[in-house]
Design a protein around this motif. Structure first.
Motif, short mmCIF file in Angstrom:
data_model
loop_
_atom_site.label_atom_id
_atom_site.label_comp_id
_atom_site.label_asym_id
_atom_site.label_seq_id
_atom_site.Cartn_x
_atom_site.Cartn_y
_atom_site.Cartn_z
N SER A 216 0.81 -1.22 0.00
CA SER A 216 0.00 0.00 0.00
C SER A 216 0.84 1.26 0.00
N GLN A 217 2.12 1.16 0.39
CA GLN A 217 3.00 2.33 0.45
C GLN A 217 4.07 2.33 -0.63
N ALA A 218 4.03 1.33 -1.51
CA ALA A 218 5.07 1.21 -2.54
C ALA A 218 4.86 2.22 -3.66
N LEU A 219 5.94 2.53 -4.35
CA LEU A 219 5.87 3.43 -5.50
C LEU A 219 5.02 2.79 -6.60
N PRO A 220 4.35 3.61 -7.41
CA PRO A 220 3.41 3.07 -8.39
C PRO A 220 4.06 2.40 -9.59
N GLY A 221 5.28 2.78 -9.92
CA GLY A 221 5.92 2.18 -11.08
C GLY A 221 5.31 2.63 -12.38
N ARG A 222 5.30 1.75 -13.38
CA ARG A 222 4.83 2.11 -14.72
C ARG A 222 4.36 0.84 -15.44
N PRO A 223 3.52 0.98 -16.44
CA PRO A 223 2.95 -0.20 -17.10
C PRO A 223 3.87 -0.86 -18.11
N THR A 224 4.93 -0.18 -18.55
CA THR A 224 5.80 -0.73 -19.58
C THR A 224 7.22 -0.91 -19.05
N PRO A 225 7.97 -1.87 -19.57
CA PRO A 225 9.34 -2.10 -19.10
C PRO A 225 10.25 -0.91 -19.38
N ILE A 226 11.23 -0.72 -18.50
CA ILE A 226 12.24 0.31 -18.74
C ILE A 226 13.23 -0.21 -19.78
N PRO A 227 13.93 0.67 -20.48
CA PRO A 227 14.91 0.21 -21.48
C PRO A 227 16.05 -0.57 -20.82
N THR A 228 16.55 -1.57 -21.55
CA THR A 228 17.70 -2.34 -21.10
C THR A 228 18.56 -2.68 -22.30
#
Length: 215
Positions: free
Chosen positions: A14-26
C-alpha cells in the motif's frame, strides 16, 4: 550502490511506488556472448533466479561457469511494476537486486549452483551484505520448478547446520517461487565486464557447503 542508509523493513504494498505499465529500457544483448538477453530458455535448459547482494558482483561470479548459457540482472520480489534503479534504491519498491541465469543442468547442476550461492555471500545478515545495506540486498532463492524449490529448501537446512557449528546465526534467505523479473537498466548488465575495476561487495563466510544438497 555503496554505503547507503536504506530502510531495513520491507515496505507494504500500500505504500510502494506506483511504477509504470511498460518495461524500462535495457540492453539488447549480453555484453560478452552477444546472445539476446530476452531469448527464450532453450529446450533442456532451466532458469535460475537468485539474490545475494550487489548484483554486479553476483552476475560476474556466475557468468564464466561452464553450463551457464546466459546471465542478466534485474529486480523482483517486490511490489512496484517495472521499477528503475533509483526507485529500488529508495527502499520504496520492496524489490531485491536479482541475477537470472539460464543454465544447462547436463553441464552444471542446480545443486552445484546452490553450493556457489551459499559459499559466496553471508546468508545470515538479513537486509544487507557487508557495507551494502537495505532490503534490495537481502539473500534470496526464487525457484522456477518444484524440484528447484525442494533442492533450495534442503540446501538451506544442510548449510544451516554447517553455519551453526561455525558460530553463525540463523539463515535469513527467503526461498519463494520465482517472481516476475524486471530487467535492470542496460548499464547494469554485465557491469563488471564493462568496468573490470568496479565495485563488488559480495564475500562469503568461509564455511563450506556440503555436496549432495538435494539428497
Amino acid at each position: 550502490m555503496l554505503f547507503s542508509t536504506k530502510q531495513y523493513d520491507m515496505i507494504p504494498a500500500s505504500q510502494a511506488l506506483p511504477g509504470r505499465p511498460t518495461p524500462i529500457p535495457t540492453a539488447d544483448t549480453h555484453f560478452l556472448s552477444g546472445r539476446p538477453l530476452k531469448a527464450p530458455v532453450p529446450e533442456g535448459m532451466e532458469a535460475v533466479i537468485l539474490g545475494m547482494g550487489c548484483f554486479w558482483g553476483v552476475e560476474r561470479l556466475f557468468w564464466p561457469l561452464d553450463g551457464v548459457w546466459l546471465s542478466m540482472v534485474g529486480y523482483g520480489s517486490g511490489h512496484t511494476p517495472n521499477p528503475t534503479y533509483q526507485e529500488v534504491c529508495s527502499g520504496r519498491t520492496g524489490h531485491n537486486e536479482l541475477v537470472r541465469l539460464i543454465h544447462d543442468p547436463r553441464v552444471i547442476s542446480y545443486e552445484a549452483l546452490l553450493k556457489i550461492f551459499w559459499e559466496n555471500h553471508d546468508p545470515t545478515q538479513g537486509m544487507r551484505q557487508g557495507n551494502d545495506r537495505g532490503t534490495q540486498y537481502r539473500s534470496g532463492l526464487y525457484t522456477t520448478t518444484p524440484a528447484q524449490q525442494a533442492a533450495a529448501l534442503a540446501s538451506r537446512e544442510a548449510y544451516q547446520s554447517r553455519l551453526s557449528a561455525a558460530g553463525f546465526g540463523p539463515i535469513t534467505t527467503e526461498i519463494l517461487p520465482a517472481p516476475e523479473f524486471y530487467f535492470a537498466e542496460g548499464y547494469h548488465q554485465q557491469y563488471l565486464a564493462k568496468n573490470p575495476n568496479g565495485y563488488c561487495g559480495i564475500a562469503g563466510t568461509g564455511v563450506s557447503c556440503p555436496a549432495g544438497l538435494s539428497a
